[in-house]
Design a protein around this motif. Sequence first.
Motif, PDB file in Angstrom:
ATOM      1  N   THR A   1       2.004   9.861   2.336  1.00 29.12           N
ATOM      2  CA  THR A   1       3.421   9.703   2.209  1.00 29.12           C
ATOM      3  C   THR A   1       4.188   8.713   2.520  1.00 29.12           C
ATOM      4  O   THR A   1       5.244   8.409   2.389  1.00 29.12           O
ATOM      5  CB  THR A   1       4.108  11.075   2.723  1.00 29.12           C
ATOM      6  N   ILE A   2       3.380   7.749   3.205  1.00 24.99           N
ATOM      7  CA  ILE A   2       4.021   6.475   3.569  1.00 24.99           C
ATOM      8  C   ILE A   2       3.828   5.388   2.749  1.00 24.99           C
ATOM      9  O   ILE A   2       3.007   5.312   1.967  1.00 24.99           O
ATOM     10  CB  ILE A   2       3.621   6.068   5.132  1.00 24.99           C
ATOM     11  N   THR A   3       4.554   4.221   2.713  1.00 23.06           N
ATOM     12  CA  THR A   3       4.577   2.876   2.150  1.00 23.06           C
ATOM     13  C   THR A   3       4.281   1.986   3.245  1.00 23.06           C
ATOM     14  O   THR A   3       5.173   1.781   4.113  1.00 23.06           O
ATOM     15  CB  THR A   3       5.401   2.669   1.008  1.00 23.06           C
TER      16      THR A   3
ATOM     17  N   ILE B   1       0.911  -1.136  -0.076  1.00 19.70           N
ATOM     18  CA  ILE B   1       0.032  -0.101   0.060  1.00 19.70           C
ATOM     19  C   ILE B   1       1.027   1.182  -0.024  1.00 19.70           C
ATOM     20  O   ILE B   1       1.920   1.450   0.862  1.00 19.70           O
ATOM     21  CB  ILE B   1      -0.822  -0.027   1.192  1.00 19.70           C
ATOM     22  N   SER B   2       0.621   2.281  -0.857  1.00 18.17           N
ATOM     23  CA  SER B   2       1.175   3.496  -0.716  1.00 18.17           C
ATOM     24  C   SER B   2       0.291   4.616  -1.482  1.00 18.17           C
ATOM     25  O   SER B   2      -0.749   4.200  -1.587  1.00 18.17           O
ATOM     26  CB  SER B   2       2.491   3.367  -1.900  1.00 18.17           C
ATOM     27  N   GLY B   3       0.921   5.884  -1.279  1.00 18.11           N
ATOM     28  CA  GLY B   3       0.019   7.031  -1.861  1.00 18.11           C
ATOM     29  C   GLY B   3      -0.377   6.935  -3.228  1.00 18.11           C
ATOM     30  O   GLY B   3      -1.405   7.411  -3.467  1.00 18.11           O
ATOM     31  N   LEU B   4       0.499   6.336  -4.173  1.00 15.02           N
ATOM     32  CA  LEU B   4       0.164   6.160  -5.483  1.00 15.02           C
ATOM     33  C   LEU B   4      -0.593   4.985  -5.709  1.00 15.02           C
ATOM     34  O   LEU B   4      -1.178   4.924  -7.078  1.00 15.02           O
ATOM     35  CB  LEU B   4       1.587   6.009  -6.115  1.00 15.02           C
ATOM     36  N   GLU B   5      -0.700   3.906  -4.963  1.00 14.11           N
ATOM     37  CA  GLU B   5      -1.313   2.497  -5.294  1.00 14.11           C
ATOM     38  C   GLU B   5      -2.094   2.084  -4.052  1.00 14.11           C
ATOM     39  O   GLU B   5      -1.742   2.219  -3.100  1.00 14.11           O
ATOM     40  CB  GLU B   5      -0.217   1.555  -5.888  1.00 14.11           C
ATOM     41  N   ILE B   6      -3.170   1.566  -4.527  1.00 17.37           N
ATOM     42  CA  ILE B   6      -4.213   0.918  -3.514  1.00 17.37           C
ATOM     43  C   ILE B   6      -3.713  -0.523  -3.515  1.00 17.37           C
ATOM     44  O   ILE B   6      -3.513  -1.099  -4.464  1.00 17.37           O
ATOM     45  CB  ILE B   6      -5.550   1.159  -3.985  1.00 17.37           C
ATOM     46  N   GLY B   7      -3.674  -0.737  -2.087  1.00 19.59           N
ATOM     47  CA  GLY B   7      -3.273  -2.153  -1.809  1.00 19.59           C
ATOM     48  C   GLY B   7      -4.294  -3.060  -1.181  1.00 19.59           C
ATOM     49  O   GLY B   7      -5.434  -2.532  -1.512  1.00 19.59           O
TER      50      GLY B   7
ATOM     51  N   ILE C   1     -10.985  -9.684   2.422  1.00 15.63           N
ATOM     52  CA  ILE C   1      -9.930  -8.894   1.795  1.00 15.63           C
ATOM     53  C   ILE C   1     -10.345  -7.218   1.534  1.00 15.63           C
ATOM     54  O   ILE C   1     -11.548  -7.336   0.715  1.00 15.63           O
ATOM     55  CB  ILE C   1      -9.454  -9.584   0.631  1.00 15.63           C
ATOM     56  N   TRP C   2     -10.107  -6.390   1.860  1.00 14.30           N
ATOM     57  CA  TRP C   2     -10.434  -4.909   1.542  1.00 14.30           C
ATOM     58  C   TRP C   2      -9.455  -4.208   0.750  1.00 14.30           C
ATOM     59  O   TRP C   2      -8.170  -4.666   0.861  1.00 14.30           O
ATOM     60  CB  TRP C   2     -10.662  -4.132   2.850  1.00 14.30           C
ATOM     61  N   SER C   3      -9.823  -3.532  -0.170  1.00 16.57           N
ATOM     62  CA  SER C   3      -8.866  -2.414  -0.961  1.00 16.57           C
ATOM     63  C   SER C   3      -8.619  -1.545   0.294  1.00 16.57           C
ATOM     64  O   SER C   3      -9.352  -1.169   1.088  1.00 16.57           O
ATOM     65  CB  SER C   3      -9.338  -2.010  -1.896  1.00 16.57           C
ATOM     66  N   ALA C   4      -7.355  -1.134   0.509  1.00 17.15           N
ATOM     67  CA  ALA C   4      -6.891  -0.026   1.169  1.00 17.15           C
ATOM     68  C   ALA C   4      -5.819   0.769   0.829  1.00 17.15           C
ATOM     69  O   ALA C   4      -4.941   0.833  -0.159  1.00 17.15           O
ATOM     70  CB  ALA C   4      -5.896  -0.970   2.585  1.00 17.15           C
ATOM     71  N   ALA C   5      -6.054   2.109   1.441  1.00 17.91           N
ATOM     72  CA  ALA C   5      -4.907   3.182   0.928  1.00 17.91           C
ATOM     73  C   ALA C   5      -4.430   3.650   2.270  1.00 17.91           C
ATOM     74  O   ALA C   5      -5.115   3.484   3.395  1.00 17.91           O
ATOM     75  CB  ALA C   5      -5.562   4.142   0.334  1.00 17.91           C
ATOM     76  N   PRO C   6      -3.182   4.412   2.202  1.00 16.87           N
ATOM     77  CA  PRO C   6      -2.509   4.776   3.544  1.00 16.87           C
ATOM     78  C   PRO C   6      -3.210   6.062   3.937  1.00 16.87           C
ATOM     79  O   PRO C   6      -3.630   6.741   3.162  1.00 16.87           O
ATOM     80  CB  PRO C   6      -1.218   5.103   3.374  1.00 16.87           C
ATOM     81  N   TYR C   7      -3.547   6.209   5.196  1.00 12.50           N
ATOM     82  CA  TYR C   7      -4.171   7.417   5.906  1.00 12.50           C
ATOM     83  C   TYR C   7      -3.368   8.604   5.737  1.00 12.50           C
ATOM     84  O   TYR C   7      -3.820   9.624   5.126  1.00 12.50           O
ATOM     85  CB  TYR C   7      -4.671   7.294   7.378  1.00 12.50           C
ATOM     86  N   ASP C   8      -2.121   8.454   5.520  1.00 12.31           N
ATOM     87  CA  ASP C   8      -0.970   9.489   5.193  1.00 12.31           C
ATOM     88  C   ASP C   8      -0.398   9.155   3.949  1.00 12.31           C
ATOM     89  O   ASP C   8       0.222   7.898   3.972  1.00 12.31           O
ATOM     90  CB  ASP C   8       0.003   9.409   6.367  1.00 12.31           C
TER      91      ASP C   8
END
Length: 152
Positions: A124-126, A101-107, A115-122
């Motif tokens: 800027t982190i991976t 998971i990163s700010g540029l790609e949904i993991g 299983i859920w799609s997820a993005a970082p709350y911040d």
Amino acid sequence: MDWLSDHQWAAWLALAMTLGVIEIFSLELIFAMLAAGALAGMGTALLGAPVVVSALVAAGVSAATLMLLRPTLVHRLHGGPELKLGHGKLVGQQGTVTQRISGLEIGRVRLAGEIWSAAPYDSTITIEPGETVEVFEIRGATALVHPVPRLE
């Protein structure tokens, strides 16, 4: 009237019982507070007080319980834990990252066995697979997560 003055406690008791029965059907705690006042009137009548004094005591106790006791009881009876339904119950839960998971790609994360799609709350982190995350928010079908700090 002579019987009533000699047995006013019985009249207060009958009134309290009648109000209690009415309370059973209304369940608003109003008639229960009035019944408490009637019981107080019965108590003063048993002590030999005149009808006027018993009525004043009954009115005072009824008013006091309606204003002071009833709001607290209603709050306790009608309050309770907030029921979380749907995806809102996942907020605050922890899960495991299954796909980066990163700010540029949904993991992807595993939450509550799904299983859920997820993005970082911040953004800027991976977050790498295998890390434990906590759900901060759900937007649509995507969980916004933040890594749980580890003691190492």
